[in-house]
Every structure is written in C-alpha cells, then in structure tokens.
Design a protein around this motif. Sequence first.
Motif, PDB file in Angstrom:
ATOM      1  N   LEU A  56       0.826  -1.212   0.000  1.00 57.63           N
ATOM      2  CA  LEU A  56       0.000   0.000   0.000  1.00 57.63           C
ATOM      3  C   LEU A  56       0.863   1.266   0.000  1.00 57.63           C
ATOM      4  CD1 LEU A  56      -2.710  -1.120   2.554  1.00 57.63           C
ATOM      5  CD2 LEU A  56      -3.054  -0.727   0.125  1.00 57.63           C
ATOM      6  N   SER A  62      -4.121   1.956  -3.111  1.00 60.45           N
ATOM      7  CA  SER A  62      -4.170   2.439  -1.742  1.00 60.45           C
ATOM      8  C   SER A  62      -5.444   1.927  -1.100  1.00 60.45           C
ATOM      9  CB  SER A  62      -4.132   3.956  -1.724  1.00 60.45           C
ATOM     10  OG  SER A  62      -5.072   4.443  -2.644  1.00 60.45           O
ATOM     11  N   LEU A  63      -5.468   2.016   0.204  1.00 56.67           N
ATOM     12  CA  LEU A  63      -6.607   1.490   0.947  1.00 56.67           C
ATOM     13  C   LEU A  63      -7.528   2.647   1.284  1.00 56.67           C
ATOM     14  CD1 LEU A  63      -7.398  -1.250   2.143  1.00 56.67           C
ATOM     15  CD2 LEU A  63      -6.296  -0.547   4.244  1.00 56.67           C
ATOM     16  N   SER A  64      -8.798   2.517   0.957  1.00 58.27           N
ATOM     17  CA  SER A  64      -9.713   3.600   1.300  1.00 58.27           C
ATOM     18  C   SER A  64      -9.923   3.605   2.809  1.00 58.27           C
ATOM     19  CB  SER A  64     -11.041   3.430   0.583  1.00 58.27           C
ATOM     20  OG  SER A  64     -11.797   2.427   1.208  1.00 58.27           O
ATOM     21  N   PHE A  65     -10.273   4.765   3.314  1.00 55.53           N
ATOM     22  CA  PHE A  65     -10.496   4.920   4.740  1.00 55.53           C
ATOM     23  C   PHE A  65     -11.562   3.955   5.244  1.00 55.53           C
ATOM     24  CE2 PHE A  65     -13.383   6.967   7.790  1.00 55.53           C
ATOM     25  CZ  PHE A  65     -12.559   6.954   8.891  1.00 55.53           C
ATOM     26  N   ALA A  67     -12.520   1.141   3.990  1.00 60.18           N
ATOM     27  CA  ALA A  67     -12.036  -0.241   3.986  1.00 60.18           C
ATOM     28  C   ALA A  67     -11.150  -0.496   5.190  1.00 60.18           C
ATOM     29  CB  ALA A  67     -11.272  -0.519   2.699  1.00 60.18           C
ATOM     30  N   GLN A  68     -10.266   0.455   5.500  1.00 62.90           N
ATOM     31  CA  GLN A  68      -9.350   0.252   6.628  1.00 62.90           C
ATOM     32  C   GLN A  68     -10.119   0.180   7.947  1.00 62.90           C
ATOM     33  OE1 GLN A  68      -6.104   3.072   7.189  1.00 62.90           O
ATOM     34  NE2 GLN A  68      -5.234   1.799   8.794  1.00 62.90           N
ATOM     35  N   GLU A  69     -11.110   1.046   8.100  1.00 59.81           N
ATOM     36  CA  GLU A  69     -11.900   1.028   9.332  1.00 59.81           C
ATOM     37  C   GLU A  69     -12.725  -0.251   9.424  1.00 59.81           C
ATOM     38  OE1 GLU A  69     -11.941   3.837  11.837  1.00 59.81           O
ATOM     39  OE2 GLU A  69     -10.102   3.815  10.681  1.00 59.81           O
ATOM     40  N   ILE A  71     -11.991  -3.164   8.145  1.00 56.81           N
ATOM     41  CA  ILE A  71     -11.067  -4.253   8.496  1.00 56.81           C
ATOM     42  C   ILE A  71     -10.755  -4.194   9.990  1.00 56.81           C
ATOM     43  CG2 ILE A  71      -8.713  -5.122   8.234  1.00 56.81           C
ATOM     44  CD1 ILE A  71      -8.810  -4.103   5.334  1.00 56.81           C
ATOM     45  N   LEU A 129      -2.039  -3.883  10.547  1.00 57.94           N
ATOM     46  CA  LEU A 129      -1.975  -3.087   9.323  1.00 57.94           C
ATOM     47  C   LEU A 129      -1.689  -1.623   9.626  1.00 57.94           C
ATOM     48  CD1 LEU A 129      -2.146  -2.992   6.294  1.00 57.94           C
ATOM     49  CD2 LEU A 129      -4.612  -2.701   6.478  1.00 57.94           C
ATOM     50  N   GLU A 130      -2.393  -1.077  10.628  1.00 58.93           N
ATOM     51  CA  GLU A 130      -2.161   0.323  10.996  1.00 58.93           C
ATOM     52  C   GLU A 130      -0.712   0.506  11.469  1.00 58.93           C
ATOM     53  OE1 GLU A 130      -3.477   3.177  10.665  1.00 58.93           O
ATOM     54  OE2 GLU A 130      -2.285   4.315  12.093  1.00 58.93           O
ATOM     55  N   LEU A 133       1.603   0.397   8.412  1.00 55.07           N
ATOM     56  CA  LEU A 133       1.551   1.643   7.640  1.00 55.07           C
ATOM     57  C   LEU A 133       2.333   2.744   8.343  1.00 55.07           C
ATOM     58  CD1 LEU A 133      -2.187   1.606   6.482  1.00 55.07           C
ATOM     59  CD2 LEU A 133      -0.178   1.347   5.030  1.00 55.07           C
ATOM     60  N   GLU A 203     -16.929   5.092  12.613  1.00 60.89           N
ATOM     61  CA  GLU A 203     -16.165   6.019  11.780  1.00 60.89           C
ATOM     62  C   GLU A 203     -16.300   5.664  10.309  1.00 60.89           C
ATOM     63  OE1 GLU A 203     -12.205   6.144  13.435  1.00 60.89           O
ATOM     64  OE2 GLU A 203     -12.800   7.705  14.853  1.00 60.89           O
TER      65      GLU A 203
ATOM     66  N   LEU B  18     -10.185 -11.008   3.090  1.00 60.57           N
ATOM     67  CA  LEU B  18     -10.917  -9.783   3.426  1.00 60.57           C
ATOM     68  C   LEU B  18      -9.996  -8.574   3.316  1.00 60.57           C
ATOM     69  CD1 LEU B  18     -13.524  -8.512   4.998  1.00 60.57           C
ATOM     70  CD2 LEU B  18     -12.056  -8.706   6.980  1.00 60.57           C
ATOM     71  N   ALA B  22     -10.064  -5.599   0.152  1.00 71.12           N
ATOM     72  CA  ALA B  22     -10.484  -4.269   0.564  1.00 71.12           C
ATOM     73  C   ALA B  22      -9.648  -3.165  -0.079  1.00 71.12           C
ATOM     74  CB  ALA B  22     -10.425  -4.150   2.080  1.00 71.12           C
ATOM     75  N   CYS B  23      -8.594  -3.537  -0.816  1.00 68.36           N
ATOM     76  CA  CYS B  23      -7.795  -2.520  -1.496  1.00 68.36           C
ATOM     77  C   CYS B  23      -8.640  -1.874  -2.576  1.00 68.36           C
ATOM     78  CB  CYS B  23      -6.578  -3.144  -2.170  1.00 68.36           C
ATOM     79  SG  CYS B  23      -5.398  -3.833  -1.020  1.00 68.36           S
ATOM     80  N   THR B  24      -8.567  -0.574  -2.657  1.00 69.26           N
ATOM     81  CA  THR B  24      -9.301   0.080  -3.725  1.00 69.26           C
ATOM     82  C   THR B  24      -8.460   0.016  -4.981  1.00 69.26           C
ATOM     83  OG1 THR B  24      -8.352   2.162  -3.046  1.00 69.26           O
ATOM     84  CG2 THR B  24     -10.537   1.639  -2.200  1.00 69.26           C
ATOM     85  N   GLN B  26      -7.848   1.991  -7.468  1.00 73.62           N
ATOM     86  CA  GLN B  26      -7.634   3.204  -8.253  1.00 73.62           C
ATOM     87  C   GLN B  26      -6.273   3.172  -8.927  1.00 73.62           C
ATOM     88  OE1 GLN B  26      -7.588   4.502  -4.632  1.00 73.62           O
ATOM     89  NE2 GLN B  26      -9.771   4.827  -4.351  1.00 73.62           N
ATOM     90  N   ILE B  79     -17.522  11.755   9.267  1.00 79.13           N
ATOM     91  CA  ILE B  79     -16.160  11.539   8.782  1.00 79.13           C
ATOM     92  C   ILE B  79     -16.177  10.920   7.389  1.00 79.13           C
ATOM     93  CG2 ILE B  79     -13.989  10.317   9.194  1.00 79.13           C
ATOM     94  CD1 ILE B  79     -14.606  10.384  12.151  1.00 79.13           C
ATOM     95  N   ARG B  92       1.925  10.717   5.865  1.00 80.76           N
ATOM     96  CA  ARG B  92       0.999   9.604   5.624  1.00 80.76           C
ATOM     97  C   ARG B  92      -0.131  10.066   4.737  1.00 80.76           C
ATOM     98  NH1 ARG B  92      -0.271   5.691  10.508  1.00 80.76           N
ATOM     99  NH2 ARG B  92      -1.321   4.752   8.728  1.00 80.76           N
ATOM    100  N   LEU B  94      -3.990  10.020   3.136  1.00 80.05           N
ATOM    101  CA  LEU B  94      -5.409   9.727   3.319  1.00 80.05           C
ATOM    102  C   LEU B  94      -6.049   9.762   1.940  1.00 80.05           C
ATOM    103  CD1 LEU B  94      -8.143   9.439   4.689  1.00 80.05           C
ATOM    104  CD2 LEU B  94      -8.114  11.874   5.131  1.00 80.05           C
ATOM    105  N   VAL B  95      -6.608   8.635   1.533  1.00 78.83           N
ATOM    106  CA  VAL B  95      -7.255   8.560   0.223  1.00 78.83           C
ATOM    107  C   VAL B  95      -8.755   8.663   0.438  1.00 78.83           C
ATOM    108  CG1 VAL B  95      -7.566   7.170  -1.840  1.00 78.83           C
ATOM    109  CG2 VAL B  95      -5.401   7.088  -0.607  1.00 78.83           C
TER     110      VAL B  95
END
Lengths: 281, 134
Positions: A56, A62-65, A67-69, A71, A129-130, A133, A203, B18, B22-24, B26, B79, B92, B94-95
Amino acid sequence: MLANYLIGLREGLEAALVMGILVAYLVRTQRRDLLPSLWVGVGAAAALSLGLGAALTLGPRSLSFTAQEAIGGSLGILAVGLITWMIFWMGKTARYLKRHLEDGLERAIAVGKGAILALAFIAVGREGLETALFLWAGIEAAGSTAAPITGAVLGLGTAAALGMLIYRGAVRINLRVFFQWTGVFLIVVAAGVLSYGVRDLQEAGILPGLGALAFDVSDTITPGSVTGTLLKGIFNISPSTTIVEAVAWVTYIVPTMWLFVRMAFAQAPQRSSNQAVPTSA
Amino acid sequence: MIIRTRWALACAPVVSALMLSACTGQSSGSDEAVAVTSTNDTCEVSQNSAPAGTVTFSVTNTGTEATEFYVYEGDGTTIVGEVENVGPGLTRDLVATLTPGTYVTACNPGMNGEDLRAEFTATDAAPSSQPGAA
C-alpha cells in the motif's frame, strides 16, 4: 521521537500483553508443544501486515479509509470472540485446579494447534496493518530523518519487553491466582477492543452515532500523553467515548465478568486467600 | 477439538482475503494529490479545492506532537476519511473519494480535541487539475 515512541508503544502493548499471558498459560500447563503454533500465528500476522503495508505504501493501490476502518472493526470484534474463548478456557482450568483433578485439567486444556494459531494471528494482526503503515511511513522518512522510525521501533520493543515482564511475573505467582486475575484483566482488555471495534465501524459509517458522545475528557487526558497512551494501549479507553461504544462496553463486560467470576472464583478452597488487586478492575 | 482446529485454520485465509479484497483499485494517474502540512499550531492545505473523485491528502507532520488529519462532510461531523498516528517527521496518505460538494479538513495536533479546520471544495467538472489558492 517521543511522540513516535508512544505511538509504537500504544500499537504494540495490547498484543504483547495478551501474548505474554498466553505463553505463560501454555508453559504453566505443560503445553510447550503448542508454542510453535503460537509463534507461527504471530509471525504470519506480522509478515502479512508488513507485506500489505509495503504494497500500500510503495505500490499504486491504496486502501480507502472506509475499507481500513471496516477491516479494523471486524478484526477487533473477531479478536473479542477469540480472547473471550481464551478467558473461559483459562477459567475452566482454574476451576479444575481447585478440585485437584488432574485428568480434568488435561481435558480443560485440550486445545488445537489451529485455535492457538488463530488466536495469536488475530491478536497481533488486529492492529497490524495500521502499525505497518505507520512503520513504513517512518522508513520512507528515514532518508531525511531517522528519528521517527527509531522512536517507533523502540516503542514496539518496549511493548514486547512489557509482554515479557508479564510472562516472567505470571510464571512465578500461584497458578490459580494467575488464571483468575489474568481472566479479569483480559475481560477488561476485550471490552476495550470491542468498543474500539465499534468505534471503527462508526467512523466507517457502518454504525451510526459517531457524534453522540457519552463523555469527552480529551482536554484533561490527551491521547498523545503517557497516561493516554497507556489507557488506550492496554484498555482501549478513549478520552472521548461515544454512547454506542459505552453501551457495547457495558453490555459485554457485565455478563462476561459475572460468568467468569462465578466460574473461576466461586467456592474457593481454604488455601486460596484471593488477595484482591483493586487496580485490576 | 477437530472442529475447533478446522474452524481456526479456515479463519486465517478468510481474514487475509478480506484484507486483500479491501484494497481500492484506483490507478494512480487519475488521483488528485493535495499536500497537507501539520505543525503544532497550524494546518496548511496546499489547495482548497480539487476535482471530485479520488483525492489523496499527503499529510506531513513538521511539528513535535503526533497529529491526525480528518476530512469531514460539509456538516463538520460525518467523517469521510481519517489518517491517524502521523508522528513528527512522518508523511501519511489519506485517500478519500469525494463527490462534488463542500467538505471540512482538519488537523488535530496533540489529538486533544482542538482541531484546526478549513473548508475544502470538490468541484464538479474533472478536467485537468487546477490547484486553488493555499
């Protein structure tokens, strides 16, 4: 460096404590043969997290917000299930110890390698994962300054050392007392993981009520402070807690604690003096 | 015990799947990149608008405290995206996928609830990127 150190400490603390207790349990019940499964679970979770983090960070995806939340939230709730199972499995052992039934103890601790592996995998992978990253961001910054990655690694190292200390302490104390109080401690930890998972889902917009706070003391206990780090790292207590989080916490902890205390503490024999440690709950 | 083992072994791949799914997907080409610089008491967003679509906020912390960065809906509470644990010296991403409309960006240095907010607009047409004023 201090701020990055505290982030590393917070991210690693809970997993390190749970692992310390689990290793102590396996050693004390003469199940050292299950330790390799535990380390495979820890290693797999760490490798998968670091690999995903690298993909990532360095790759085009990239991982969308959301999706990350999602997970984080689902793994959190899964972790609560597994930790709860571990608590009652330990509690059962405490009960058999009371009766000195050796074969009963054997049956109580009969547990598969796969279950240990899954428990270690989820406990470490939940925040993996967090954390990965965060570490990769530190590695990327290392070209200009090595302070962030140094702080992050020292923080994670401190968490691991604290897990080790828990293990050291746990192998010394009375076995029955060990099962009882680690159980109580883990129930509080699991309740925190649950409420944090619920917040992740809030969230991500999967659950409502993010704006409705039960309390907010973030002015007094800032999440970046040492106190905030320890509260968050061990018990997942957030200075600003939503009503839904608080309800999930209470709904979990009340029946679970009641069932556990009834199972592990009831009809204590004479020899067990049950010194209560008030700070544990 | 056999059931437990099988269940547990089945569990790990499911989790991995899972996480991977979950990767987008783009492609980096169509992304709009917005640089955000967060210090202990300022939050500079390099542009206050971007074409709707996938917007990557690259948050750099030049302060001494850990920070986090949020993108809210125009109401300032829902959010859209969040990146936390931006330690000092780190950058870092944020997408966020933004539909046309007004948003609120916020840095939260020290994570103490006193965040630094600004308006952000996702514009309707999405031709070439047009950076706005800082």
